[in-house]
Scaffold this active site. Structure first.
Site, PDB file in Angstrom:
ATOM      1  N   ASN A   7       0.795  -1.404  -0.135  1.00 13.56           N
ATOM      2  CA  ASN A   7       0.202  -0.145  -0.169  1.00 13.56           C
ATOM      3  C   ASN A   7       0.879   1.205  -0.006  1.00 13.56           C
ATOM      4  OD1 ASN A   7      -1.484   2.074   0.862  1.00 13.56           O
ATOM      5  ND2 ASN A   7      -3.157   0.942   1.724  1.00 13.56           N
ATOM      6  N   GLU A  34      -3.801   1.971  -2.932  1.00 11.52           N
ATOM      7  CA  GLU A  34      -4.070   3.233  -2.710  1.00 11.52           C
ATOM      8  C   GLU A  34      -3.093   4.067  -3.681  1.00 11.52           C
ATOM      9  OE1 GLU A  34      -5.324   5.253   1.034  1.00 11.52           O
ATOM     10  OE2 GLU A  34      -4.446   3.815   1.978  1.00 11.52           O
ATOM     11  N   ASP A 149      -3.922  -5.046   0.873  1.00 12.18           N
ATOM     12  CA  ASP A 149      -4.409  -4.233   2.308  1.00 12.18           C
ATOM     13  C   ASP A 149      -5.515  -4.766   2.761  1.00 12.18           C
ATOM     14  OD1 ASP A 149      -4.877  -2.600   4.583  1.00 12.18           O
ATOM     15  OD2 ASP A 149      -4.632  -0.744   3.463  1.00 12.18           O
ATOM     16  N   ASN A 151      -7.093  -4.335   5.636  1.00 15.17           N
ATOM     17  CA  ASN A 151      -7.575  -3.736   6.918  1.00 15.17           C
ATOM     18  C   ASN A 151      -8.189  -4.674   7.806  1.00 15.17           C
ATOM     19  OD1 ASN A 151      -6.955  -1.014   6.816  1.00 15.17           O
ATOM     20  ND2 ASN A 151      -8.303  -0.777   4.820  1.00 15.17           N
ATOM     21  N   ASP A 220      -1.614  -6.366   6.180  1.00 12.45           N
ATOM     22  CA  ASP A 220      -1.231  -6.401   4.684  1.00 12.45           C
ATOM     23  C   ASP A 220      -0.993  -7.988   4.808  1.00 12.45           C
ATOM     24  OD1 ASP A 220      -1.019  -3.572   3.489  1.00 12.45           O
ATOM     25  OD2 ASP A 220       0.044  -3.600   5.493  1.00 12.45           O
ATOM     26  N   ASP A 249       2.799   4.665   4.996  1.00 11.38           N
ATOM     27  CA  ASP A 249       2.683   4.080   6.344  1.00 11.38           C
ATOM     28  C   ASP A 249       2.714   2.613   6.414  1.00 11.38           C
ATOM     29  OD1 ASP A 249       0.205   4.519   5.058  1.00 11.38           O
ATOM     30  OD2 ASP A 249      -0.709   5.646   6.570  1.00 11.38           O
ATOM     31  N   HIS A 250       2.557   2.234   5.218  1.00 14.72           N
ATOM     32  CA  HIS A 250       2.840   0.734   5.096  1.00 14.72           C
ATOM     33  C   HIS A 250       4.000   0.433   4.597  1.00 14.72           C
ATOM     34  CE1 HIS A 250      -1.922  -0.246   5.226  1.00 14.72           C
ATOM     35  NE2 HIS A 250      -1.863   0.998   4.979  1.00 14.72           N
TER      36      HIS A 250
END
Length: 259
Positions: A7, A34, A149, A151, A220, A249-250
Site C-alpha cells: 500500500n 491506494e 491491504d 484492513n 497486509d 505508512d505501510h
C-alpha cells in the site's frame, strides 16, 4: 516467483521511494494499493522503463489498485464481482505467466470506520462479496494469490497495543469472523504460516511517534490457495523502508513461490 503487496498511499508521494524499493527488492510482481490516481495519470512509463508490465484500476484522489509485473499478464479484470453499483476501485486480477501460471488478485479492503455506520456495513458487504469470489477462484484449482491491504488485524498478536483497537473496524469480532470465513475456505495466510510469532507489523501510523515506538499492526496479507501454498518457499516484510524519507505508512510484504 516473488510476489509483493504494498500500500503505497499515493503514487505521487511515492514516485521516488517506490522505484527505489523495486530496484532493491526486485519482485516479479508487485500488487499496489491506494495509488490515488486515475488510470491516465498513473506514471506507467517509469515502471515500464524498469521492465514492468503495468495494469491499473484507478480512482481520482482515493483508493486505486495496480499490478506491476516483469512477467506477462493475461486475462486482466477489474472490480470485485457482486455489486454493479460499487464505484470504488479496490480489486484487480490477472494471470501471471511464469513457469507455472498464477492467478493474482490485488485488493484494498475497506477500512470500515467509523462504527457503527454505513462505512462498516460496506466493509462487511464487500467481504461477503470477496468470500464469493474467493470460492470461485478456488474452484479453478489453479494457484491463486489474493494479496493486499486487508484492513484486518487477524488476532491480538498482530497489534503492538491490541487494547487500542478493541472498538476499531479493523479488529471487531465481526471483521475478524468475516476474514476467517474467507481463510477457512481453504486458503493459507503466507506470512503467519512461516512466522507465527507475535511482533511482526506492516503498518505504523504517521501520528504519535508510532514508528519510533514500534506501535504497529499487521494488516497486509497474502492468502494462497492450496495449489499456491504448495509452492511457498519464503515470506517476509520489508520493514526498514518505513524509516526512509517520505515513506508510506505501510511497508511491503512478500512471498516467494517455487514456480
Amino acid at each position: 516467483m516473488k510476489i509483493a503487496t504494498f500500500n503505497i498511499n499515493g503514487i505521487k508521494a511515492r514516485i521516488e521511494a517506490l522505484p527505489a524499493w523495486l530496484s532493491e527488492a526486485t519482485p516479479d510482481v508487485a500488487l499496489l494499493q491506494e495509488i490515488k490516481s486515475v488510470d491516465e495519470a498513473f506514471p506507467r512509463e517509469v515502471f515500464e522503463d524498469m521492465g514492468y508490465h503495468v495494469e491499473t484500476h484507478g480512482q481520482k484522489g482515493f483508493n486505486g489498485v495496480a499490478i506491476l509485473s516483469r512477467l506477462p499478464l493475461e486475462d486482466v479484470t477489474r472490480g470485485l464481482p457482486g455489486d454493479d453499483t460499487d464505484e470504488q476501485s479496490r480489486w484487480i486480477e490477472a494471470t501471471v505467466i511464469g513457469k507455472t501460471a498464477v492467478r493474482v488478485a490485488g485488493l484494498y479492503l475497506p477500512n470500515g470506520n467509523p462504527v457503527p455506520g454505513p462505512k462498516y456495513d460496506y466493509k462487511l458487504a464487500w467481504m461477503a462479496r470477496m468470500q464469493a469470489r474467493a470460492r470461485a477462484l478456488l474452484a479453478t484449482e489453479d494457484p491463486v494469490v489474493m494479496a493486499g491491504d486487508y484492513n484486518i488485524i487477524p488476532q491480538d498478536e498482530d497489534a503492538a497495543r491490541p487494547e487500542a483497537w478493541r472498538d476499531d473496524a479493523l479488529a471487531l469480532p465481526a471483521s475478524r469472523a468475516a476474514y476467517r470465513r474467507i481463510l477457512n475456505l481453504g486458503f493459507t495466510e503466507a506470512f503467519h504460516t512461516l512466522h507465527p510469532a507475535p511482533g511482526h507489523y506492516s503498518f505504523w501510523d504517521y501520528q504519535a511517534g508510532a514508528w519510533e515506538k514500534n506501535n504497529g499492526i499487521r494488516i497486509d496479507h497474502l492468502l494462497l490457495s492450496p495449489q499456491a501454498a504448495d509452492l511457498l518457499t519464503d515470506s517476509g516484510i520489508d520493514k526498514d523502508i518505513r524509516a526512509r524519507e517520505k515513506p508510506s505508512d505501510h511497508v511491503p510484504v512478500w512471498i516467494e513461490l517455487d514456480c
